[in-house]
Scaffold this active site. Structure first.
Site, PDB file in Angstrom:
ATOM      1  N   GLU A  65       2.950 -29.983  -5.316  1.00 57.74           N
ATOM      2  CA  GLU A  65       3.272 -31.371  -5.638  1.00 57.74           C
ATOM      3  C   GLU A  65       4.776 -31.484  -5.821  1.00 57.74           C
ATOM      4  OE1 GLU A  65       1.892 -32.680  -9.458  1.00 57.74           O
ATOM      5  OE2 GLU A  65       2.459 -34.766  -9.067  1.00 57.74           O
ATOM      6  N   ALA A 111      16.425 -34.866  -4.533  1.00 56.13           N
ATOM      7  CA  ALA A 111      17.677 -35.633  -4.429  1.00 56.13           C
ATOM      8  C   ALA A 111      18.830 -34.759  -3.957  1.00 56.13           C
ATOM      9  CB  ALA A 111      18.038 -36.278  -5.771  1.00 56.13           C
ATOM     10  N   ILE A 112      19.767 -35.439  -3.325  1.00 59.67           N
ATOM     11  CA  ILE A 112      21.046 -34.859  -2.916  1.00 59.67           C
ATOM     12  C   ILE A 112      22.124 -35.652  -3.654  1.00 59.67           C
ATOM     13  CG2 ILE A 112      22.634 -34.552  -0.937  1.00 59.67           C
ATOM     14  CD1 ILE A 112      20.214 -32.737  -0.652  1.00 59.67           C
ATOM     15  N   GLN A 131      25.109 -37.233   0.662  1.00 58.61           N
ATOM     16  CA  GLN A 131      23.896 -37.726   1.318  1.00 58.61           C
ATOM     17  C   GLN A 131      24.156 -38.061   2.784  1.00 58.61           C
ATOM     18  OE1 GLN A 131      22.266 -40.937  -1.054  1.00 58.61           O
ATOM     19  NE2 GLN A 131      21.922 -39.591  -2.819  1.00 58.61           N
ATOM     20  N   VAL A 132      23.063 -38.105   3.534  1.00 58.12           N
ATOM     21  CA  VAL A 132      23.086 -38.459   4.964  1.00 58.12           C
ATOM     22  C   VAL A 132      23.974 -37.520   5.788  1.00 58.12           C
ATOM     23  CG1 VAL A 132      22.875 -40.436   6.525  1.00 58.12           C
ATOM     24  CG2 VAL A 132      22.949 -40.841   4.089  1.00 58.12           C
ATOM     25  N   TYR A 159      21.579 -32.522   4.682  1.00 57.25           N
ATOM     26  CA  TYR A 159      21.182 -31.552   3.658  1.00 57.25           C
ATOM     27  C   TYR A 159      19.739 -31.771   3.196  1.00 57.25           C
ATOM     28  CZ  TYR A 159      26.162 -30.405   3.172  1.00 57.25           C
ATOM     29  OH  TYR A 159      27.458 -30.015   3.384  1.00 57.25           O
ATOM     30  N   THR A 208      17.225 -32.865   4.854  1.00 57.78           N
ATOM     31  CA  THR A 208      16.298 -32.338   5.862  1.00 57.78           C
ATOM     32  C   THR A 208      16.240 -30.813   5.785  1.00 57.78           C
ATOM     33  OG1 THR A 208      16.737 -34.208   7.285  1.00 57.78           O
ATOM     34  CG2 THR A 208      15.849 -32.236   8.353  1.00 57.78           C
TER      35      THR A 208
END
Ligand code: SCA
EC number: 2.3.1.48
Length: 169
Positions: free
Chosen positions: A81, A86-87, A92-93, A96, A98
């Site tokens: 679960e 979070a990054i 972000q984008v 990382y 993925t």
């Protein structure tokens, strides 16, 4: 430059096992969750990240935590679960998130022996989870997960089947 930075990424999986270094990374990660998941009470984040039955896969760069995923493996039920993911904002984008999910899948399969992940996704995170192979249809038999995971308001239950052979990383 990007390539040089990418080369320095380190992926680790730790739980609160009494090792000081692991604790340092987990504290860094819970701070990222606190900032990136403003709807989650801070005490709840600390409790799960530091809970000994949860594990966290983290991406580390230049000795700093960049992000991570905290999950609870239910080894007897063969599913995990995902509690938080979070990054840090300024990273972000960049892919990382993925790569983190791919490391999680590989670790969960090869170390924990899991076949599936479940998560209650925030509405705005559904798109990210779909890109990571999650679906809103739950194929896992109910008696394998019901009563194990806590369901929570406002989240959408999503599932991901881990490929038994695919090299994820
Ligand atoms: C990224 N993508 C999204 C998205 N964030 N798509 C829709 N909605 C979003 N919110 C897309 C990217 O455009 C990219 O698409 C692909 O997903 C992967 O991008 P990435 O660069 O690998 O992602 P990254 O930004 O590194 O990480 C994603 C993540 C991050 C969601 C973890 O943005 C983040 O920390 N956001 C704030 C916190 C958050 O929302 N966490 C989600 C879980 P292409 O491949 O097409 O380019 S919420 C939570 O943990 C609570 C409980 C739960 O279980 O949900």
């Amino acid at each position: 430059k990007r390539e040089e930075e990418a080369g320095r990424l380190k992926f680790v999986c730790y739980s609160n096992d009494g090792v000081d270094e692991h604790m340092v990374w987990l504290i860094g990660l819970k701070n990222i969750f606190g900032r990136q998941l403003p709807n989650m009470p801070k005490e709840y984040i600390v409790r799960l990240v530091m809970d000994r039955s949860h594990k966290s896969v983290m991406v580390i760069r230049r000795n700093q935590v960049v992000g991570g995923i905290t999950y609870r493996p239910y080894v007897s039920q063969k599913f995990g679960e995902i509690a938080f993911c979070a990054i840090t904002a300024d990273e972000q984008v960049k892919g990382y998130g993925t790569r983190l999910m791919n490391h999680l899948k590989q670790h969960a399969r090869d170390v924990d022996g899991l076949t599936h992940f479940l998560t209650y996704a925030d509405n705005n995170a559904v798109g990210y989870f779909i890109k990571q192979g999650f679906t809103k249809e739950i194929h896992l038999e109910k008696d394998r997960w019901q009563g194990y995971i806590k369901d929570y308001d406002g989240g959408i239950l999503m599932e991901c089947k881990i490929d038994p052979k695919l090299p994820y990383t």
